[in-house]
Design an enzyme around this catalytic site. Structure first.
Site, PDB file in Angstrom:
ATOM      1  N   GLY A   1       7.475 -13.776  14.128  1.00  0.00           N
ATOM      2  CA  GLY A   1       6.035 -14.042  14.143  1.00  0.00           C
ATOM      3  C   GLY A   1       5.686 -15.386  13.521  1.00  0.00           C
TER       4      GLY A   1
ATOM      5  N   CYS B   1      11.714 -11.060  19.108  1.00  0.00           N
ATOM      6  CA  CYS B   1      12.428 -10.087  19.948  1.00  0.00           C
ATOM      7  C   CYS B   1      12.612 -10.613  21.371  1.00  0.00           C
ATOM      8  CB  CYS B   1      11.682  -8.760  19.958  1.00  0.00           C
ATOM      9  SG  CYS B   1       9.911  -8.930  20.253  1.00  0.00           S
ATOM     10  N   ASN B   2      11.576 -11.220  21.945  1.00  0.00           N
ATOM     11  CA  ASN B   2      11.697 -11.762  23.303  1.00  0.00           C
ATOM     12  C   ASN B   2      12.687 -12.916  23.343  1.00  0.00           C
ATOM     13  OD1 ASN B   2       9.941 -10.350  25.199  1.00  0.00           O
ATOM     14  ND2 ASN B   2       8.275 -10.954  23.827  1.00  0.00           N
TER      15      ASN B   2
ATOM     16  N   ASP C   1       3.318  -1.802  19.417  1.00  0.00           N
ATOM     17  CA  ASP C   1       4.435  -0.918  19.060  1.00  0.00           C
ATOM     18  C   ASP C   1       3.957   0.534  19.157  1.00  0.00           C
ATOM     19  OD1 ASP C   1       6.326  -2.869  18.631  1.00  0.00           O
ATOM     20  OD2 ASP C   1       5.852  -3.125  16.516  1.00  0.00           O
TER      21      ASP C   1
ATOM     22  N   HIS D   1       9.663  -4.552  26.108  1.00  0.00           N
ATOM     23  CA  HIS D   1       9.276  -5.697  26.939  1.00  0.00           C
ATOM     24  C   HIS D   1      10.221  -5.705  28.148  1.00  0.00           C
ATOM     25  CE1 HIS D   1       7.026  -7.353  23.561  1.00  0.00           C
ATOM     26  NE2 HIS D   1       8.118  -7.554  22.842  1.00  0.00           N
TER      27      HIS D   1
ATOM     28  N   ARG E   1       0.825  -1.215   0.000  1.00  0.00           N
ATOM     29  CA  ARG E   1       0.000   0.000   0.000  1.00  0.00           C
ATOM     30  C   ARG E   1       0.859   1.265   0.000  1.00  0.00           C
ATOM     31  NH1 ARG E   1      -4.297  -2.741   0.344  1.00  0.00           N
ATOM     32  NH2 ARG E   1      -4.513  -4.422   1.851  1.00  0.00           N
TER      33      ARG E   1
ATOM     34  N   GLY F   1       9.455 -19.962  25.981  1.00  0.00           N
ATOM     35  CA  GLY F   1      10.425 -20.992  26.399  1.00  0.00           C
ATOM     36  C   GLY F   1      10.711 -21.980  25.272  1.00  0.00           C
TER      37      GLY F   1
HETATM   38  P1  NAD Z   1       4.515  -4.266  10.337  1.00  0.00           P
HETATM   39  O1  NAD Z   1       3.045  -4.362  10.279  1.00  0.00           O
HETATM   40  O2  NAD Z   1       5.136  -3.112  11.029  1.00  0.00           O
HETATM   41  O3  NAD Z   1       5.098  -4.308   8.857  1.00  0.00           O
HETATM   42  C1  NAD Z   1       4.677  -5.259   7.925  1.00  0.00           C
HETATM   43  C2  NAD Z   1       4.841  -4.685   6.533  1.00  0.00           C
HETATM   44  O4  NAD Z   1       4.453  -5.678   5.576  1.00  0.00           O
HETATM   45  C3  NAD Z   1       3.980  -3.462   6.251  1.00  0.00           C
HETATM   46  O5  NAD Z   1       4.741  -2.555   5.496  1.00  0.00           O
HETATM   47  C4  NAD Z   1       2.817  -4.005   5.409  1.00  0.00           C
HETATM   48  O6  NAD Z   1       2.332  -3.027   4.521  1.00  0.00           O
HETATM   49  C5  NAD Z   1       3.516  -5.098   4.654  1.00  0.00           C
HETATM   50  N1  NAD Z   1       2.639  -6.200   4.224  1.00  0.00           N
HETATM   51  C6  NAD Z   1       1.536  -6.662   4.831  1.00  0.00           C
HETATM   52  N2  NAD Z   1       1.050  -7.734   4.178  1.00  0.00           N
HETATM   53  C7  NAD Z   1       1.884  -7.934   3.116  1.00  0.00           C
HETATM   54  C8  NAD Z   1       1.918  -8.872   2.066  1.00  0.00           C
HETATM   55  N3  NAD Z   1       1.015  -9.854   1.971  1.00  0.00           N
HETATM   56  N4  NAD Z   1       2.919  -8.781   1.162  1.00  0.00           N
HETATM   57  C9  NAD Z   1       3.874  -7.813   1.250  1.00  0.00           C
HETATM   58  N5  NAD Z   1       3.887  -6.896   2.233  1.00  0.00           N
HETATM   59  C10 NAD Z   1       2.899  -6.955   3.140  1.00  0.00           C
HETATM   60  O7  NAD Z   1       5.020  -5.643  10.961  1.00  0.00           O
HETATM   61  P2  NAD Z   1       6.357  -5.903  11.763  1.00  0.00           P
HETATM   62  O8  NAD Z   1       6.154  -5.527  13.169  1.00  0.00           O
HETATM   63  O9  NAD Z   1       7.501  -5.344  11.016  1.00  0.00           O
HETATM   64  O10 NAD Z   1       6.386  -7.496  11.745  1.00  0.00           O
HETATM   65  C11 NAD Z   1       6.950  -8.245  10.683  1.00  0.00           C
HETATM   66  C12 NAD Z   1       7.453  -9.552  11.262  1.00  0.00           C
HETATM   67  O11 NAD Z   1       8.444  -9.258  12.260  1.00  0.00           O
HETATM   68  C13 NAD Z   1       6.397 -10.410  11.981  1.00  0.00           C
HETATM   69  O12 NAD Z   1       6.740 -11.768  11.844  1.00  0.00           O
HETATM   70  C14 NAD Z   1       6.581  -9.998  13.438  1.00  0.00           C
HETATM   71  O13 NAD Z   1       6.096 -10.970  14.336  1.00  0.00           O
HETATM   72  C15 NAD Z   1       8.082  -9.876  13.494  1.00  0.00           C
HETATM   73  N6  NAD Z   1       8.616  -9.081  14.592  1.00  0.00           N
HETATM   74  C16 NAD Z   1       8.020  -7.916  14.956  1.00  0.00           C
HETATM   75  C17 NAD Z   1       8.537  -7.202  16.029  1.00  0.00           C
HETATM   76  C18 NAD Z   1       7.898  -5.932  16.501  1.00  0.00           C
HETATM   77  O14 NAD Z   1       7.969  -5.620  17.675  1.00  0.00           O
HETATM   78  N7  NAD Z   1       7.243  -5.162  15.648  1.00  0.00           N
HETATM   79  C19 NAD Z   1       9.674  -7.649  16.688  1.00  0.00           C
HETATM   80  C20 NAD Z   1      10.304  -8.815  16.234  1.00  0.00           C
HETATM   81  C21 NAD Z   1       9.754  -9.525  15.200  1.00  0.00           C
END
Ligand code: NAD
Length: 360
Positions: free
Chosen positions: A134, A164-165, A195, A243, A61, A218
């Site tokens: 995730g 992250c955890n 976030d 966290h 988007r 765990g």
């Molecule tokens: P986010 O929502 O901030 O970003 C996701 C991005 O992907 C967005 O730009 C969205 O527009 C895009 N998107 C959504 N659906 C899509 C698709 N089908 N194809 C292509 N792009 C698409 O998410 P995030 O927090 O960056 O999380 C991404 C991964 O990282 C997840 O697995 C999450 O669990 C993991 N993660 C997140 C965090 C955190 O705290 N945010 C920490 C560690 C790991």
């Protein structure tokens, strides 16, 4: 079928052989699919390295982050043909679609929300892939943390950098287990509700226990620190900053508190904060992180309260805080190096990543 495997295998060999022939001048071509919280940070971190480069970023988007990506100089691709019109309407120039980008990338960092389902496409395109925490371990069968199991990822096709955890737990537990051995770990994960940018999730005025016990954290640690005994519970709280973990470790030996502090002091990606210096909560930690001048006020390191570390007999008690948006970023860079055969020595990669990202 034959062609698919031929392309796939030849690309692995291509990366390895070219690195061998050309040394450090070859750069790994990295694509980012999903330019959100994690994706934009990984893109910046890759750009800071001298042995890898971003060849394009993908979004669905035309949000402010899509415009920022273009402003930041990244080549921009739409997730599919059906999304190009929306980018055109907002004046965001696209170079093509994810399909086109995968043709020129060695490896794709999948930073989309969990279960976006791109595995089959990456396999078809013969490109390596790294997912985020995730996703479940079963998606790739290989989870990654730099300290714990860098070697497992060398030359691998697909991996998942743990959450992250889990990354936070591995950063402090691995050195302890490596030096003295761990009998058992009990941890309470006090999790941020959302976030900082996220105005939809919560809780905003409640404390919500995770009723599935033990929590998934765990078992997630055990995907990279195999054989560790660890049980965790989790609680979500109305905070967005970090966290916090309260951890109790039964060590295999009686170790003085000072020795634990000394070990973590010598271990990179862990920093000490102190209540007596006015850092009594996650609020002051993130204030100090912003003061450090790092982009977005990120904190790649795990913050341990020095005056909260106590050993009684063989039992260690400590508190640590995790900047969920950024602590996994150094691990993503190390994982690229391991999978693309750029570096087989984990400490060399860790040191290189730390230097480029100014990690303490
Ligand atoms: P986010 O929502 O901030 O970003 C996701 C991005 O992907 C967005 O730009 C969205 O527009 C895009 N998107 C959504 N659906 C899509 C698709 N089908 N194809 C292509 N792009 C698409 O998410 P995030 O927090 O960056 O999380 C991404 C991964 O990282 C997840 O697995 C999450 O669990 C993991 N993660 C997140 C965090 C955190 O705290 N945010 C920490 C560690 C790991």
């Amino acid at each position: 079928m034959y062609r698919k495997h031929f392309i796939y295998d030849s690309r692995k060999v291509y990366i390895g052989v070219n690195r061998f022939l050309h040394g450090v001048n070859m750069t790994v071509k990295v694509a980012i699919n999903g330019y959100g919280t994690i994706g934009k940070r990984v893109a910046d971190a890759v750009t800071a390295q001298d042995d890898m480069e971003i060849v394009g970023v993908v979004k669905r988007r035309p949000t402010f982050e899509a415009k920022d990506a273009v402003r930041n100089g990244f080549k921009f691709y739409a997730a599919g043909d059906e999304f190009i019109g929306a980018f055109d309407a907002e004046g965001i120039k696209t170079e093509g679609t994810l399909n086109d980008l995968l043709d020129i990338a060695d490896i794709v960092m999948d930073c989309t929300p969990k279960k976006a389902g791109y595995m089959d496409l990456y396999k078809q395109k013969g490109v390596k892939g790294i997912w985020q925490g995730g996703e479940k371990h079963e998606l790739t069968g290989l989870s990654f943390n730099s300290f714990s199991n860098y070697e497992d990822a060398i030359g691998a096709d697909f991996a998942r950098v743990v959450s992250c955890n889990t990354t936070g737990l591995c950063r402090t537990l691995w050195p302890l287990d490596n030096k003295w051995g761990i009998d058992n770990v009990l941890g309470v994960m006090i999790r941020r509700g959302a976030d900082p940018w996220d105005s939809k999730k919560g809780p905003i005025n409640a404390i919500e226990p995770v009723l599935k016990v033990p929590s998934h954290h765990g078992p997630d640690v055990m995907t990279v620190m195999k054989g560790l005994n660890i049980q965790t519970t989790a609680v979500a709280v109305p905070s967005t900053l970090m966290h916090l973990h309260s951890v109790i470790v039964k060590l295999k030996q009686n170790i003085p508190t000072e020795d634990v502090i000394d070990l973590w002091d010598k271990t990179s990606r862990i920093i000490f904060v102190e209540g007596k210096e006015g850092i009594k909560s996650t609020a002051q930690i993130m204030e100090q992180a912003k003061d450090s001048g790092r982009k977005r006020g990120d904190l790649f390191e795990i913050a341990v309260w020095k005056d909260g570390v106590h050993v009684v007999g063989d039992t260690l008690y400590y508190y640590q805080a995790i900047h969920q948006e950024s602590d996994v970023i150094p691990e993503n860079i190390d994982c690229i190096r391991a999978m693309c055969n750029v570096e087989t020595d984990k400490w060399v990669s860790i040191e290189k990543t730390n230097k480029a990202l100014n990690v303490r």
